[in-house]
Motif scaffolding. Structure first.
Motif, PDB file in Angstrom:
ATOM      1  N   LYS A 136       0.928  -1.153  -0.009  1.00 30.31           N
ATOM      2  CA  LYS A 136       0.039  -0.006  -0.022  1.00 30.31           C
ATOM      3  C   LYS A 136       0.906   1.265   0.058  1.00 30.31           C
ATOM      4  O   LYS A 136       1.606   1.333   0.968  1.00 30.31           O
ATOM      5  CB  LYS A 136      -0.827  -0.007   1.309  1.00 30.31           C
ATOM      6  CG  LYS A 136      -2.221   1.034   1.332  1.00 30.31           C
ATOM      7  CD  LYS A 136      -3.055   0.733   2.508  1.00 30.31           C
ATOM      8  CE  LYS A 136      -4.111   1.617   2.415  1.00 30.31           C
ATOM      9  NZ  LYS A 136      -3.661   3.204   2.539  1.00 30.31           N
ATOM     10  N   GLU A 137       0.761   2.127  -0.737  1.00 32.49           N
ATOM     11  CA  GLU A 137       1.613   3.165  -1.089  1.00 32.49           C
ATOM     12  C   GLU A 137       1.684   4.241  -0.044  1.00 32.49           C
ATOM     13  O   GLU A 137       2.490   4.778   0.723  1.00 32.49           O
ATOM     14  CB  GLU A 137       1.434   3.977  -2.568  1.00 32.49           C
ATOM     15  CG  GLU A 137       1.669   2.953  -3.749  1.00 32.49           C
ATOM     16  CD  GLU A 137       1.567   3.887  -4.916  1.00 32.49           C
ATOM     17  OE1 GLU A 137       1.024   4.958  -4.929  1.00 32.49           O
ATOM     18  OE2 GLU A 137       1.920   3.264  -6.096  1.00 32.49           O
ATOM     19  N   ASP A 138       0.399   4.578   0.526  1.00 37.51           N
ATOM     20  CA  ASP A 138       0.384   5.696   1.508  1.00 37.51           C
ATOM     21  C   ASP A 138      -1.074   5.500   1.925  1.00 37.51           C
ATOM     22  O   ASP A 138      -2.020   4.684   1.545  1.00 37.51           O
ATOM     23  CB  ASP A 138       0.741   6.897   0.904  1.00 37.51           C
ATOM     24  CG  ASP A 138      -0.248   7.466  -0.450  1.00 37.51           C
ATOM     25  OD1 ASP A 138      -1.124   7.118  -0.563  1.00 37.51           O
ATOM     26  OD2 ASP A 138       0.168   8.314  -1.102  1.00 37.51           O
ATOM     27  N   ALA A 139      -1.354   6.668   2.736  1.00 39.92           N
ATOM     28  CA  ALA A 139      -2.743   6.582   3.632  1.00 39.92           C
ATOM     29  C   ALA A 139      -4.250   6.486   2.319  1.00 39.92           C
ATOM     30  O   ALA A 139      -4.985   5.932   2.535  1.00 39.92           O
ATOM     31  CB  ALA A 139      -3.319   7.805   4.378  1.00 39.92           C
ATOM     32  N   THR A 140      -3.713   7.212   1.295  1.00 36.67           N
ATOM     33  CA  THR A 140      -4.715   7.062   0.287  1.00 36.67           C
ATOM     34  C   THR A 140      -4.609   6.049  -0.962  1.00 36.67           C
ATOM     35  O   THR A 140      -5.324   5.984  -1.852  1.00 36.67           O
ATOM     36  CB  THR A 140      -4.908   8.584  -0.391  1.00 36.67           C
ATOM     37  OG1 THR A 140      -3.649   8.897  -0.965  1.00 36.67           O
ATOM     38  CG2 THR A 140      -5.103   9.463   0.503  1.00 36.67           C
ATOM     39  N   GLY A 141      -3.652   5.251  -0.965  1.00 38.01           N
ATOM     40  CA  GLY A 141      -3.220   4.276  -1.676  1.00 38.01           C
ATOM     41  C   GLY A 141      -4.210   2.842  -1.346  1.00 38.01           C
ATOM     42  O   GLY A 141      -4.067   2.496  -0.302  1.00 38.01           O
TER      43      GLY A 141
END
Length: 479
Positions: A315-320
């Protein structure tokens, strides 16, 4: 010159005759040709896009075009069960955010299909990291500083009952009358969520993103059912099961006390086609209490059809969004249907067990490493032992004190009994004196029983007793 002009006139006349002949042939068409209509001019066909399937289940059970999912945080502390909406949810996400009890978030692909969801709990950043990549509407009552900071940083609008109150949340008076605490009686509905968003000048329409890569999977044969019964221990006081039902093809969820997780709205048991356990390295945030997770990736388990396999997730980041791969590195195909997702840190007090159809225990991947802020197992065990000793000392000292007080009260009660008996002997027909004597005798009997119970506790004095639970979090209900 005249010769060339004559030739030109002859050529023009020939051309005119030829054109006339062609025209005459068309007019003299055969009856069959005359009966055949000439094709009419048609407009270009308008391409209508196919209805979009459910982005959370992969099922073609309606048109979800332009519908944002909704993410409702549910309370899970003592007295919160049964929750509304757990069986109707397309996805349930569970994980410890603080304390010893796992929190829960219910995801719905269509706001208009939410009959009733609750009791609504406080927002947590762990669950937001699952909801935000889906463009879901976060729905909760109050939230901690980490969830608030994440939403503010992204300028992401949530629906918080602490601020919006009755515009989007309601109170179930019947539930409170039945003995439930006030904070376990607040709920929401699809209609209330729409009304709440309208008050903010927005609506639950917008884009959505599939949570997984859905597709057909090979059928699991009975001899390959190596993932039938899963136990996820979130803490010593919170151990939950998911058991595969060969008749329905679903994993049925149990509460930590072993009872079925049923929906308070319709009585159905929560059941799932897919079960995921996502390993995530964990630690403690700077408040010394809230759990921290590395949500960039890890290994995990995928259960479907009574079988399991090891997977990897990133998962790239909080929005990924989640990206799932099989053990060989190829993209994981997930069976269409509802899903349960456990986010599991594997820290001290947590464990996993999985058995096959024949009851054999499965060898699972190693638990994830701790983050730098995590507490090592030996340090956690030492702290637990120290806390247990403090608890024992307080408990038994308190018991001894209570016994001493009961002995002192007993002396007074026995004196009162003797006085009442003396008065009754002098006037045996006096009903008031008889009642006073009986009351004094009952008090003496009560104190003798109390002393016996306290002495039994002190005599037992076990070496170990369960450590006390962490204090329940304080939340602000909607007004």
């Amino acid at each position: 010159m005249r010769k060339w002009q004559a030739l030109g006139s002859a050529a023009a006349l020939l051309a005119a005759l030829l054109l006339g002949g062609c025209s005459g042939q068309q007019a003299a068409a055969t009856p069959e040709q005359a009966a055949t209509p000439s094709p009419a001019a048609t407009a270009e066909p308008t391409l209508v896009p196919a209805p979009a399937g459910n982005p959370l289940t992969g099922l073609e059970d309606g048109d979800y075009t332009g519908k944002r999912p909704v993410a409702v945080t549910l309370r899970t502390l003592d007295g919160a069960q049964p929750q509304w909406g757990v069986a109707a949810a397309d996805v349930l996400v569970e994980g410890v955010t603080e304390g010893n009890t796992a929190g829960l978030m219910a995801l719905y692909a269509d706001v208009d299909r939410i009959s009733k969801a609750g009791p609504v709990g406080p927002g947590r950043d762990l669950f937001l990291q699952v909801a935000l990549p889906l463009n879901a509407v976060p729905v909760h009552i109050d939230k901690n500083i980490y969830a608030s900071n994440l939403l503010n940083t992204l300028s992401y609008q949530d629906l918080d009952g602490y601020h919006i109150g009755k515009a989007a949340f309601a109170f179930d008076q019947g539930r409170q009358d039945a003995g439930y605490r006030e904070e376990n009686c607040f709920y929401t509905t699809g209609e209330l969520i729409r009304a709440g968003l309208t008050s903010y000048g927005t609506a639950p329409e917008g884009s959505n993103t599939p949570i997984f890569r859905f597709g057909l999977r090979p059928e699991v044969t009975p001899e390959n059912r190596n993932g039938m019964n899963l136990t996820v221990t979130f803490s010593p006081s919170d151990s939950e099961q998911l058991n595969y039902n060969t008749g329905t093809g679903l994993y049925e969820k149990l509460n930590s006390d072993g009872s079925p997780m049923t929906d308070a709205d319709n009585g159905q048991q929560a059941a799932f086609t897919n079960v995921f356990v996502l390993y995530a390295s964990s630690g403690i945030k700077d408040d010394g209490y809230t759990r921290q997770y590395d949500m960039t990736g890890g290994t995990g388990l995928y259960l479907q059809g009574g079988a399991w396999e090891q997977i990897h997730w990133t998962k790239e980041d909080a929005t990924g969004p989640f990206s799932l791969t099989a053990a060989d590195g190829t993209p994981l195909t997930v069976a269409p249907g509802k899903s349960f997702i456990a986010i599991w840190g594997g820290y001290y007090g947590q464990s996993l067990s999985l058995t096959a159809a024949d009851g054999s225990a499965q060898t699972l991947p190693e638990k994830p490493a701790l983050l730098e802020s995590g507490v090592p197992d030996d340090a956690a065990a030492a702290a637990e032992a120290e806390l247990r000793q403090i608890y024992l000392k307080a408990r038994y000292n308190g018991t001894a004190t209570a016994e001493d007080q009961a002995n002192a009260d007993l002396a007074e009660a026995q004196s009162a009994l003797e006085q009442a008996q003396t008065a009754l002997d002098a006037d045996s027909e006096n009903a008031d004196l008889l009642a006073a004597r009986d009351a004094a005798q009952a008090r003496v009997d009560e104190l003798n029983q109390t002393i016996a119970e306290k002495q039994a506790i002190l005599d037992a004095a076990p070496a170990e007793t369960p450590a006390p639970e962490a204090p329940a979090e304080e939340e602000q209900p909607a007004e």
